[in-house]
Design a protein around this motif. Structure first.
Motif, PDB file in Angstrom:
ATOM      1  N   ASP A   1       9.627 -24.279  -5.248  1.00 28.83           N
ATOM      2  CA  ASP A   1       9.091 -23.226  -6.136  1.00 28.83           C
ATOM      3  C   ASP A   1       9.903 -21.944  -6.000  1.00 28.83           C
ATOM      4  O   ASP A   1      10.291 -21.327  -6.989  1.00 28.83           O
ATOM      5  CB  ASP A   1       7.615 -22.936  -5.802  1.00 28.83           C
ATOM      6  N   ASN A   2      10.147 -21.524  -4.750  1.00 28.80           N
ATOM      7  CA  ASN A   2      10.934 -20.307  -4.510  1.00 28.80           C
ATOM      8  C   ASN A   2      12.364 -20.478  -5.010  1.00 28.80           C
ATOM      9  O   ASN A   2      12.957 -19.536  -5.546  1.00 28.80           O
ATOM     10  CB  ASN A   2      10.965 -19.981  -3.010  1.00 28.80           C
TER      11      ASN A   2
ATOM     12  N   SER B   1      13.397 -22.348  -7.552  1.00 28.15           N
ATOM     13  CA  SER B   1      13.459 -22.232  -9.025  1.00 28.15           C
ATOM     14  C   SER B   1      13.251 -20.784  -9.469  1.00 28.15           C
ATOM     15  O   SER B   1      13.867 -20.331 -10.428  1.00 28.15           O
ATOM     16  CB  SER B   1      12.439 -23.163  -9.693  1.00 28.15           C
ATOM     17  N   LYS B   2      12.401 -20.026  -8.731  1.00 29.05           N
ATOM     18  CA  LYS B   2      12.214 -18.594  -9.064  1.00 29.05           C
ATOM     19  C   LYS B   2      13.523 -17.831  -8.867  1.00 29.05           C
ATOM     20  O   LYS B   2      13.913 -17.004  -9.701  1.00 29.05           O
ATOM     21  CB  LYS B   2      11.147 -17.977  -8.148  1.00 29.05           C
ATOM     22  N   ALA B   3      14.194 -18.091  -7.736  1.00 28.06           N
ATOM     23  CA  ALA B   3      15.452 -17.399  -7.427  1.00 28.06           C
ATOM     24  C   ALA B   3      16.515 -17.720  -8.468  1.00 28.06           C
ATOM     25  O   ALA B   3      17.191 -16.824  -8.982  1.00 28.06           O
ATOM     26  CB  ALA B   3      15.941 -17.797  -6.039  1.00 28.06           C
TER      27      ALA B   3
ATOM     28  N   TYR C   1      14.048 -14.742  -0.883  1.00 26.89           N
ATOM     29  CA  TYR C   1      13.035 -15.733  -1.294  1.00 26.89           C
ATOM     30  C   TYR C   1      12.638 -16.687  -0.171  1.00 26.89           C
ATOM     31  O   TYR C   1      11.883 -17.617  -0.406  1.00 26.89           O
ATOM     32  CB  TYR C   1      13.559 -16.540  -2.497  1.00 26.89           C
TER      33      TYR C   1
ATOM     34  N   ALA D   1      16.029  -7.431 -10.937  1.00 26.37           N
ATOM     35  CA  ALA D   1      14.616  -7.675 -10.608  1.00 26.37           C
ATOM     36  C   ALA D   1      14.267  -6.835  -9.393  1.00 26.37           C
ATOM     37  O   ALA D   1      14.801  -7.051  -8.309  1.00 26.37           O
ATOM     38  CB  ALA D   1      14.392  -9.148 -10.331  1.00 26.37           C
TER      39      ALA D   1
ATOM     40  N   ALA E   1      16.084 -18.741 -11.556  1.00 24.29           N
ATOM     41  CA  ALA E   1      15.713 -18.137 -12.853  1.00 24.29           C
ATOM     42  C   ALA E   1      16.063 -16.660 -12.866  1.00 24.29           C
ATOM     43  O   ALA E   1      16.600 -16.145 -13.852  1.00 24.29           O
ATOM     44  CB  ALA E   1      14.222 -18.335 -13.104  1.00 24.29           C
ATOM     45  N   ARG E   2      15.803 -15.963 -11.752  1.00 24.06           N
ATOM     46  CA  ARG E   2      16.084 -14.523 -11.702  1.00 24.06           C
ATOM     47  C   ARG E   2      17.589 -14.253 -11.710  1.00 24.06           C
ATOM     48  O   ARG E   2      18.082 -13.419 -12.467  1.00 24.06           O
ATOM     49  CB  ARG E   2      15.459 -13.934 -10.434  1.00 24.06           C
TER      50      ARG E   2
ATOM     51  N   CYS F   1      14.241 -19.017   1.187  1.00 23.39           N
ATOM     52  CA  CYS F   1      14.540 -20.388   0.747  1.00 23.39           C
ATOM     53  C   CYS F   1      15.974 -20.742   1.161  1.00 23.39           C
ATOM     54  O   CYS F   1      16.918 -20.502   0.406  1.00 23.39           O
ATOM     55  CB  CYS F   1      14.373 -20.481  -0.774  1.00 23.39           C
TER      56      CYS F   1
ATOM     57  N   GLN G   1      11.083  -6.511 -13.734  1.00 21.40           N
ATOM     58  CA  GLN G   1      12.472  -6.411 -14.211  1.00 21.40           C
ATOM     59  C   GLN G   1      12.839  -4.986 -14.581  1.00 21.40           C
ATOM     60  O   GLN G   1      12.145  -4.329 -15.341  1.00 21.40           O
ATOM     61  CB  GLN G   1      12.691  -7.323 -15.412  1.00 21.40           C
TER      62      GLN G   1
END
Length: 751
Positions: A462-463, A465-467, A510, A360, A469-470, A512, A365
């Motif tokens: 939120d950050n 879950s983004k991290a 992120y 990413a 997922a990536r 986080c 991507q």
């Protein structure tokens, strides 16, 4: 010469000549550089190579030197240099800070009019999937070995990976300048530990601080590297004191080659004069067949031996046209048919490529691909064979570490990258969906270490879950799931360093911060013997009351069924009307969520409802629900309970010399060895070990076996835990719930 000076010169002709000269000199390495290196070559002028080795063998330093000598970069920087710049291939800030390679990085350059695509890979076992997917798409490799460390644990892993994908390779013994360097010990380890038919093609002139250059055994010349950065190569006669050794080693080289190459073998037996070209072509044939390993020597840090290694890559490693790549064509109701892909660099055959790495970037991507057949141009449409989705190619790039360089087209044999392609690692792409050719995917090892993870601040979810997922999409060895039993988020990876790096990346990339800890084990509670119950629930408070009575037996299930709960209605007649039975069942299942001893779930129990009583007005489903709960509470007090723990089937593979240490380690963890087997100097032990004892085993196994041991585990069954473990769990639960008398807590503290 400045622009001002040029323009002030008297003669106008000289103005433009000097100006053109000035710009041309500067643009050789900047403006024109990218186009010069991206120029398409004939297939025999291309090499795709990977640089692989154990940790700290000097892979990234070697890649840095290769890029400098081929003119790709203007100046060299050290991996952990004092200038804080770091090597080109370590583009991630975390890599520069720690001085290790975390992600494989791709680049391309030109040497002797040949285009070389290079992938620099990590050495840590935790990032082994990076090596795995790089070797899957490469035609050749350079195995770097440390002259002091020799053949180490990750060298063995890389060797197995090269064997899996049938990748021909050269060996480069690096760090000749280090104290204790001994290339002769390294080559004997290559022969004994790796089972390679290896021989020197070069010898070092001096070792450690006395290393001055090297001897080329094929051309029988001494090679010295002069100049500030070793860029000027000087050839000379072999020093007098090394002539005997070099002729012996040259004879040894020819012998090793003759054993595997028929052409040279015949010449050797017939005692014909063996020319320089004969040796080179024999090395190339044997190297491509993986029957011989040419061994180069040098020291990348001190700028010696890199240019001859590049010559060796061109002379001995295959071009994409000499490697047979096979695709599978699937037809309905039939077995997949093997199709040999055509490596010709034109559009006579349809395009086929394999996506081997996802990343990413700031533009979305980035998908790294290797083209195996045909041509892909900007603006073309391609299809993902697995999902059948169509993608239009808006931008084609080739990578130079983290820098993207745009190209208009790519041909068979090229390594390139695309944006905006939604796919998984190992997907095949084609331009004609009717072809349906799929390439063999990448081998992904199972994760070995699990840890509980949670964001330090709940506002960062939120950050987080983004991290997650990536990272799970980018790295197939990084797994993530939610444990419903313990209400924890669990991540799994290849080692503690692997998970630690991802935790740091979440914080850096992120913003986080996360908290990581040992995951909880899902213990269970069960009865040791059947226990009868007879419970009456009666409540009257004006108006309609509640009345329900349940009688029956709560009994343990057989050991093979100790993970389930059973409810059996054995009532006869109308003492308990059938519409109230589901209420009894729900009451039992609700109580099974939390046990009495340690607060864990109940399992391996059978609730037999034998009889009961009801009231024509006051009975209801709720009353029977509460009666069932009361019945289980009664059994909590009367019954004999035990704690069950999950037991894992563990499979450990390591070299024979560590067998005693590995068995002792498993015994220490209360494991039971169920079987062993051995093959080619390696043994495999099968054992059953409680999961609670397996935390930290990955690190301990690596330190016990010098990093050579590997293990895998999977769930086997639940069985009663040891008395001391049960006592500890009960004490911790009672302490957490505030059920211990104050003096008992103090007494424990004193101990």
């Amino acid at each position: 010469m400045t622009l001002f000076k040029i323009l002030n010169e008297s003669k106008t002709i000289h103005k433009f000549t000097a100006l053109a000269k000035c710009f041309n000199q500067k643009s050789v390495r900047c403006m024109g550089a990218h186009e010069k290196y991206a120029e398409h070559k004939a297939i025999d002028k291309i090499r795709n190579i990977g640089i692989s080795a154990h940790i700290d063998s000097g892979k990234t330093t070697l890649t840095e030197r290769i890029l400098f000598y081929t003119g790709r970069i203007d100046e060299m920087h050290e991996v952990k240099g004092k200038d804080n710049v770091g090597a080109v291939m370590d583009s991630m800030e975390l890599e520069r800070q720690r001085g290790i390679t975390i992600q494989s990085a791709a680049t391309y350059t030109i040497w002797r009019d040949h285009n070389i695509n290079i992938i620099d890979t990590p050495g840590h076992v935790d990032f082994t999937v990076e090596v795995e997917r790089s070797l899957r798409v490469l035609d050749g490799a350079v195995l770097v070995l440390c002259a002091v460390g020799g053949v180490q644990s990750q060298s063995l892993t890389v060797n197995r990976q090269m064997k899996r994908y049938n990748v021909p390779f050269l060996a480069f013994i690096n760090k000749l300048d280090r104290l204790g360097a001994n290339p002769y010990r390294v080559i004997s380890q290559m022969r004994s530990k790796l089972n390679h038919n290896a021989a020197f093609v070069q010898l070092p002139i001096g070792l450690e601080g006395n290393n001055k250059g090297l001897i080329d055994l094929i051309t029988q010349q001494a090679v010295y590297f002069d100049g500030l950065y070793g860029e000027n190569i000087r050839y000379d006669e072999i020093p007098m004191d090394m002539r005997t050794e070099s002729s012996e080693r040259r004879h040894e080289l020819i012998e090793h080659l003759s054993n595997v190459d028929d052409t040279l073998g015949e010449m050797f037996l017939e005692e014909k004069n063996i020319e320089l070209a004969d040796i080179k072509s024999a090395i190339r044939r044997a190297c491509i067949k993986r029957t011989f390993t040419p061994v180069f020597v040098g020291t990348a840090l001190k700028n010696r031996g890199v240019q001859p290694l590049l010559d060796g890559v061109l002379d001995y490693l295959p071009n994409p046209g000499e490697v047979e790549n096979v695709g599978l064509k699937e037809e309905e109701g039939k077995e997949a048919k093997k199709i040999v892909l055509d490596p010709t660099r034109n559009d006579s055959k349809p395009f086929v490529a394999l996506a081997f790495k996802l990343e990413a970037g700031k533009f979305g991507q980035l998908t790294y691909m290797r083209c195996y057949q045909g041509v892909l141009r900007k603006g073309d449409n391609i299809f993902n064979v697995r999902t059948k989705r169509k993608v239009k190619i808006a931008r084609l790039v080739r990578m130079h570490s983290s820098n993207m360089e745009d190209v208009n087209e790519v041909y068979a044999g090229d390594i390139f990258a695309l944006f905006g392609v939604d796919c998984a690692s190992g997907d095949t792409f084609v331009t004609d969906i009717k072809d349906c050719i799929s390439l063999e995917s990448i081998f992904v090892p199972e994760p070995v270490v699990s840890m509980a993870i949670s964001p330090a601040n709940s506002k960062d979810r939120d950050n987080f879950s983004k991290a997650i997922a990536r990272f799970t999409k980018e790295d197939p060895t990084f797994h993530f799931w939610f444990d419903n039993d313990n209400k924890e988020t669990i991540v799994s990876g290849m080692g503690e360093l692997h998970l630690e790096i991802y935790a740091q990346r979440m914080e850096r990339e992120y913003n986080c911060p996360v908290v990581m800890g040992k995951p909880k084990v899902a213990f269970r509670e069960s009865l040791t013997a059947p226990c009868e119950f007879d419970y009456l629930h009666k409540k009257q408070s004006g108006g309609q009351g509640q009345y329900a009575r349940v009688t029956g037996i709560l009994e343990p299930l057989p050991p093979q069924q100790n993970t389930i709960l059973e409810f059996v209605d054995e009532t006869v007649g109308t003492n308990i009307p059938k519409q109230f039975v589901p209420g009894v069942r729900r009451g039992f299942l609700a109580m099974a969520e939390k046990g009495l001893l340690s607060g864990n779930k109940l399992s391996g129990l059978k609730f037999r409802l034998i009889d009961g009583a009801h009231h024509i007005v006051d009975s209801s489903e709720l009353a029977f629900y509460l009666a069932a709960q009361g019945a289980v509470k009664e059994v909590f007090e009367k019954g004999s309970w035990q704690v069950l723990e999950p037991v894992m089937t563990v499979e450990v593979t390591a070299p024979d010399e560590f067998q005693g240490a590995v068995i002792a380690n498993l015994n220490k963890r209360h494991g039971i060895v169920t079987g062993t087997e051995g093959i080619e100097g390696w043994f495999t032990i099968y054992a059953e070990v409680p999961l609670n004892e397996m935390f930290g085993y990955a690190g301990e196994l690596r330190s016990t076996t010098q990093g050579k041991g590997e293990f895998s585990m999977e769930y086997c069954r639940y069985s009663p835990c040891l008395a001391e473990v049960q006592e500890k769990l009960i004490y911790e639960y009672q302490k957490a719930m505030g059920l211990l008398p104050p003096e008992k807590v103090q007494k424990k503290k004193k101990n």
